[in-house]
Motif scaffolding. Sequence first.
Motif, PDB file in Angstrom:
ATOM      1  N   GLU A  14      -2.661   4.939   3.403  1.00 13.28           N
ATOM      2  CA  GLU A  14      -3.719   3.982   3.095  1.00 13.28           C
ATOM      3  C   GLU A  14      -3.941   3.005   4.250  1.00 13.28           C
ATOM      4  OE1 GLU A  14      -3.576   3.906  -1.774  1.00 13.28           O
ATOM      5  OE2 GLU A  14      -2.662   2.236  -0.683  1.00 13.28           O
ATOM      6  N   LEU A  28      -5.086  -1.126   5.609  1.00 14.71           N
ATOM      7  CA  LEU A  28      -4.993  -2.557   5.328  1.00 14.71           C
ATOM      8  C   LEU A  28      -5.535  -3.289   6.548  1.00 14.71           C
ATOM      9  CD1 LEU A  28      -3.783  -4.000   2.820  1.00 14.71           C
ATOM     10  CD2 LEU A  28      -1.688  -4.322   4.143  1.00 14.71           C
ATOM     11  N   VAL A  88       0.848  -1.192   0.000  1.00 21.75           N
ATOM     12  CA  VAL A  88       0.000   0.000   0.000  1.00 21.75           C
ATOM     13  C   VAL A  88       0.882   1.239   0.000  1.00 21.75           C
ATOM     14  CG1 VAL A  88      -1.936  -1.115   1.184  1.00 21.75           C
ATOM     15  CG2 VAL A  88      -0.155   0.043   2.511  1.00 21.75           C
ATOM     16  N   GLN A  89       0.254   2.370  -0.265  1.00 24.24           N
ATOM     17  CA  GLN A  89       0.954   3.651  -0.207  1.00 24.24           C
ATOM     18  C   GLN A  89       0.766   4.266   1.173  1.00 24.24           C
ATOM     19  OE1 GLN A  89      -0.472   6.010  -3.508  1.00 24.24           O
ATOM     20  NE2 GLN A  89       0.852   4.940  -4.955  1.00 24.24           N
TER      21      GLN A  89
END
Length: 121
Positions: free
Chosen positions: A16, A18, A12-13
């Motif tokens: 972001e 998760l 992910v960036q």
Amino acid sequence: QLQPVESGGGSVQPGESLTLSCKAIGYHLTNWAIGWFRQAPGKEREEVACINSGRGDTYYADSVKGRFTISRDKAGNAVSLQMNSLKFEDTAVYYCAAARLAAFCDAMDYWGKGTLVTVSS
């Protein structure tokens, strides 16, 4: 014996979210303290979050407080780690571990094989 199985890792960036999940087939996790730990390259493994057996009290490392949330589903079949506002320094292999009838996650009995979380731009 209980075998924790992690899922949900990925890339992910920064900023972001998760969600990781930990399950153990055939076991009700209500009777187990479940901890999420992580190990980054070149660093020691650290405890990230813990939910204890029974009441489900939760504990967090200072580095993730306010960003990560550990929870157990009502059926006691899975423990999730919701990770928001991810940072580069959250990059690590995340492990789920279990300790039977434990109030804390300082001595775990069983460990999963880990799932990789990579935060990069």
